[in-house]
Write a protein that holds these residues in place. Structure first.
Motif, PDB file in Angstrom:
ATOM      1  N   ARG A 298       0.836  -1.096  -0.027  1.00 40.10           N
ATOM      2  CA  ARG A 298       0.102   0.000   0.160  1.00 40.10           C
ATOM      3  C   ARG A 298       0.875   1.227  -0.181  1.00 40.10           C
ATOM      4  O   ARG A 298       0.784   2.207  -0.907  1.00 40.10           O
ATOM      5  CB  ARG A 298      -0.795  -0.094   1.300  1.00 40.10           C
ATOM      6  CG  ARG A 298      -2.147   1.081   0.837  1.00 40.10           C
ATOM      7  CD  ARG A 298      -3.220   0.643   1.922  1.00 40.10           C
ATOM      8  NE  ARG A 298      -2.261   0.432   3.441  1.00 40.10           N
ATOM      9  CZ  ARG A 298      -2.781  -0.132   4.414  1.00 40.10           C
ATOM     10  NH1 ARG A 298      -4.035  -0.567   4.463  1.00 40.10           N
ATOM     11  NH2 ARG A 298      -2.065  -0.399   5.428  1.00 40.10           N
ATOM     12  N   ASN A 299       1.674   1.458   1.007  1.00 40.26           N
ATOM     13  CA  ASN A 299       2.652   2.630   0.846  1.00 40.26           C
ATOM     14  C   ASN A 299       3.859   2.025   1.130  1.00 40.26           C
ATOM     15  O   ASN A 299       4.370   2.054   2.339  1.00 40.26           O
ATOM     16  CB  ASN A 299       2.042   3.542   1.872  1.00 40.26           C
ATOM     17  CG  ASN A 299       1.772   3.133   3.211  1.00 40.26           C
ATOM     18  OD1 ASN A 299       2.505   2.344   3.498  1.00 40.26           O
ATOM     19  ND2 ASN A 299       1.213   4.013   3.923  1.00 40.26           N
ATOM     20  N   LEU A 300       4.511   1.613   0.244  1.00 40.12           N
ATOM     21  CA  LEU A 300       6.164   1.400   0.074  1.00 40.12           C
ATOM     22  C   LEU A 300       6.744   2.561   0.194  1.00 40.12           C
ATOM     23  O   LEU A 300       6.834   3.557  -0.537  1.00 40.12           O
ATOM     24  CB  LEU A 300       6.640   0.462  -0.947  1.00 40.12           C
ATOM     25  CG  LEU A 300       5.806  -0.889  -1.121  1.00 40.12           C
ATOM     26  CD1 LEU A 300       6.323  -1.614  -2.453  1.00 40.12           C
ATOM     27  CD2 LEU A 300       6.273  -1.669   0.004  1.00 40.12           C
ATOM     28  N   LYS A 301       7.893   2.748   1.170  1.00 36.91           N
ATOM     29  CA  LYS A 301       8.621   3.809   1.298  1.00 36.91           C
ATOM     30  C   LYS A 301      10.166   3.504   0.958  1.00 36.91           C
ATOM     31  O   LYS A 301      10.699   2.338   1.315  1.00 36.91           O
ATOM     32  CB  LYS A 301       8.657   4.547   2.606  1.00 36.91           C
ATOM     33  CG  LYS A 301       7.232   5.270   2.861  1.00 36.91           C
ATOM     34  CD  LYS A 301       7.335   5.678   4.222  1.00 36.91           C
ATOM     35  CE  LYS A 301       5.885   5.450   4.963  1.00 36.91           C
ATOM     36  NZ  LYS A 301       6.137   4.656   5.995  1.00 36.91           N
ATOM     37  N   MET A 302      10.858   4.583   0.279  1.00 37.07           N
ATOM     38  CA  MET A 302      12.310   4.287   0.095  1.00 37.07           C
ATOM     39  C   MET A 302      13.189   4.261   1.322  1.00 37.07           C
ATOM     40  O   MET A 302      14.232   3.531   1.589  1.00 37.07           O
ATOM     41  CB  MET A 302      12.780   4.932  -1.065  1.00 37.07           C
ATOM     42  CG  MET A 302      14.163   4.482  -1.771  1.00 37.07           C
ATOM     43  SD  MET A 302      14.422   5.387  -3.056  1.00 37.07           S
ATOM     44  CE  MET A 302      15.429   7.010  -2.392  1.00 37.07           C
ATOM     45  N   GLU A 303      12.863   5.186   1.993  1.00 35.33           N
ATOM     46  CA  GLU A 303      13.506   5.489   3.300  1.00 35.33           C
ATOM     47  C   GLU A 303      12.853   4.944   4.554  1.00 35.33           C
ATOM     48  O   GLU A 303      11.502   5.227   4.479  1.00 35.33           O
ATOM     49  CB  GLU A 303      14.061   6.962   3.326  1.00 35.33           C
ATOM     50  CG  GLU A 303      15.220   6.995   2.551  1.00 35.33           C
ATOM     51  CD  GLU A 303      15.248   8.683   2.418  1.00 35.33           C
ATOM     52  OE1 GLU A 303      14.516   9.463   2.887  1.00 35.33           O
ATOM     53  OE2 GLU A 303      16.156   9.032   1.601  1.00 35.33           O
ATOM     54  N   HIS A 304      13.506   4.551   5.591  1.00 40.83           N
ATOM     55  CA  HIS A 304      12.741   4.028   6.867  1.00 40.83           C
ATOM     56  C   HIS A 304      11.511   3.096   6.752  1.00 40.83           C
ATOM     57  O   HIS A 304      10.613   3.576   6.917  1.00 40.83           O
ATOM     58  CB  HIS A 304      12.401   5.306   7.623  1.00 40.83           C
ATOM     59  CG  HIS A 304      13.463   6.336   7.878  1.00 40.83           C
ATOM     60  ND1 HIS A 304      14.727   6.113   8.272  1.00 40.83           N
ATOM     61  CD2 HIS A 304      13.433   7.592   7.422  1.00 40.83           C
ATOM     62  CE1 HIS A 304      15.347   7.303   8.451  1.00 40.83           C
ATOM     63  NE2 HIS A 304      14.426   8.196   7.835  1.00 40.83           N
TER      64      HIS A 304
END
Lengths: 162, 231, 72
Positions: free
Chosen positions: B51-57
């Motif tokens: 759903r919400n992949l983040k590149m950082e943390h």
């Protein structure tokens, strides 16, 4: 139960193809994109770090050069000043020596002159005393040229002896 | 005994859930409907997890997901070689479908891989993958030449393998899941409490996972064999 | 029917071969891992492949038994 059912095979094929397309787009596509982005970012950061390190190295070399130059300059200046001081000292000493020599010579000259004058005075005194004594002895005035010359010669002789 | 045999026969048959009234009527088997459920589960899980992949943390869930995908990529790369990129999602899809289909038996639903038609379909896919890749990356002649390797004498065996490989894949998966299913049914018939739960751990969880690994591993290995360059 | 059941039982005897084969393969793999623990990954994949192949025979026997039981 062991017969192949055409419709089931077809449906399963369709199912799997749909699942594949869906997962490729939403699961593998997204996650791989994230992974790639991260890998790229790490690569970039590594490169930047490398660059910065090279720059720092260059700066350090620069500073070290400048520092060395400054140190050299300071040393040169100190040596210069020392040399100049030495020279000044030596010239002053020489001047002083010359002055003292001159003073000594003048003093010696004066002493010699005074001595000569004194000798002259004494000599004429002695001569007049001798004359007076001789006059007293002879009771007469010695005024002849001959006698005066004789006394002078005597005095000279005495002076030479004394 | 008779009752058990009847029950077993009933369990083993793939009943037709309903028929789509087009032409002569297209029968939709039970296993197909369960496959749709499996698909729905997988798609839902995918949408929730990504759903919400983040590149950082990244959070723990995302890290686990990334680790799994990286493991898959690494595995495919190791076994297939240079052309791995296009195969990783296919192999991953097969693996996810198989593991979910095999493990759905825990919830008391008959696994779709118990149906020989489903496993035949899977074997068909891996057949197309293996030989499609072989001809796609070696050319027509190069692909044909692969059958004469490592020596021309083995040509008949290699040609036989073309049919044996998918058949073995299909039968292995089907036989294992069906065997486990029959044993479980027998256990449930003899002792309906406690014991089936314990054995379910082995037959559903362990066996299902192992069969998924074997199917995926063999497919990947065969694909790699067909297109890997000689080192 | 009774002869069919006996035939099915005989067909399922292929499982003996597979069991022995998998047992030997696993034993050898354990030895290999004990000798070279760092190669355990490769040994495991080879073992998995071998076991899958050996198991295939048992599965074919099982399918044959099923065919005899329900089709014959």
């Amino acid at each position: 139960m062991l017969e192949f059912q055409g419709s089931t095979i077809l449906f399963t094929l369709i199912n799997l193809v749909v699942l594949y397309l869906f997962l490729r787009k939403f699961l593998f596509g997204r996650v791989n994109a994230i992974l790639e982005q991260r890998a790229q970012k790490i690569q970039q950061e590594l490169e930047i770090a490398q660059q910065e390190r090279t720059e720092a190295q260059e700066l350090k070399v620069n500073y070290e050069q400048q520092l060395a130059q400054a140190r050299d300059e300071a040393e040169r200046m100190v040596a210069d000043a020392r040399l100049r001081g030495q020279r000044l000292y030596e010239s002053k000493v020489q001047e002083a020596q010359k002055a003292s020599q001159r003073i000594q010579k003048e003093a010696e000259g004066q002493i010699a002159q005074q001595r000569a004058e004194m000798l002259q005075g004494v000599r004429s005194e002695v001569a007049s005393l001798a004359l007076m004594a001789a006059e007293k002895v002879a009771c007469r005035q010695i005024d002849t040229q001959q006698e005066k010359a004789m006394i002078d010669a005597f005095l000279l002789e005495v002076g030479e002896h004394s | 005994m008779e009752a058990f045999q009847e029950m077993l026969t009933e369990e083993l048959g793939n009943e037709i859930m309903f028929t789509i009234p087009i032409g002569n009527g297209i029968p939709v088997a039970n296993s197909v409907v369960i496959s749709w459920i499996v698909l729905l589960i997988l798609m839902g899980a995918t949408l929730i997890l990504t759903r919400n992949l983040k590149m950082e943390h990244p959070k723990k869930g995302q890290l686990a997901l990334e680790g799994t995908i990286e493991f898959l990529n690494h595995f495919v790369q190791e076994n297939i070689g240079t052309h791995w990129k296009g195969f990783a999602p296919i192999i991953g899809t097969l693996a996810l479908y198989l593991i979910t289909a095999n493990l759905i038996g825990i919830f008391g639903v008959a696994p779709p891989t118990k149906d020989i038609s489903v496993t035949a379909s899977l074997a068909l896919i891996s057949f197309f993958l293996i030989y499609g890749a072989q001809f796609r990356y070696n050319g027509l002649l190069g692909g044909l030449k692969k059958f004469a390797e490592p020596m021309p004498l083995l040509l008949p065996i290699n040609l036989m393998e073309v049919f044996v490989r998918p058949l073995a894949l299909c039968m292995r998966l089907f036989g294992n899941i069906l065997g486990a299913f029959i044993v479980m049914e027998m256990l449930k018939f003899v002792i309906p409490v406690v014991l089936p739960g314990i054995f379910s751990i082995y037959f559903d969880l362990f066996d299902g996972t192992i069969q998924m690994v074997v199917f995926v591993f063999l497919t990947t290995l065969f694909i790699g064999e067909g297109i890997k360059e000689e080192e | 029917m009774s002869i069919g059941i006996i035939a099915a039982g005989v067909a399922v005897f292929t499982g003996i071969g597979a069991g022995v084969g998998i047992g030997i393969a696993t034993g050898k793999a354990s030895e290999a891992i004990a000798r070279q623990p760092e190669a355990s990954g490769k040994i495991n994949s080879a073992l998995l492949l071998g076991c899958a192949m050996a198991e295939g025979t048992a599965i074919f026997g099982f399918i044959t038994a099923l065919l005899i039981l329900f089709m014959g």
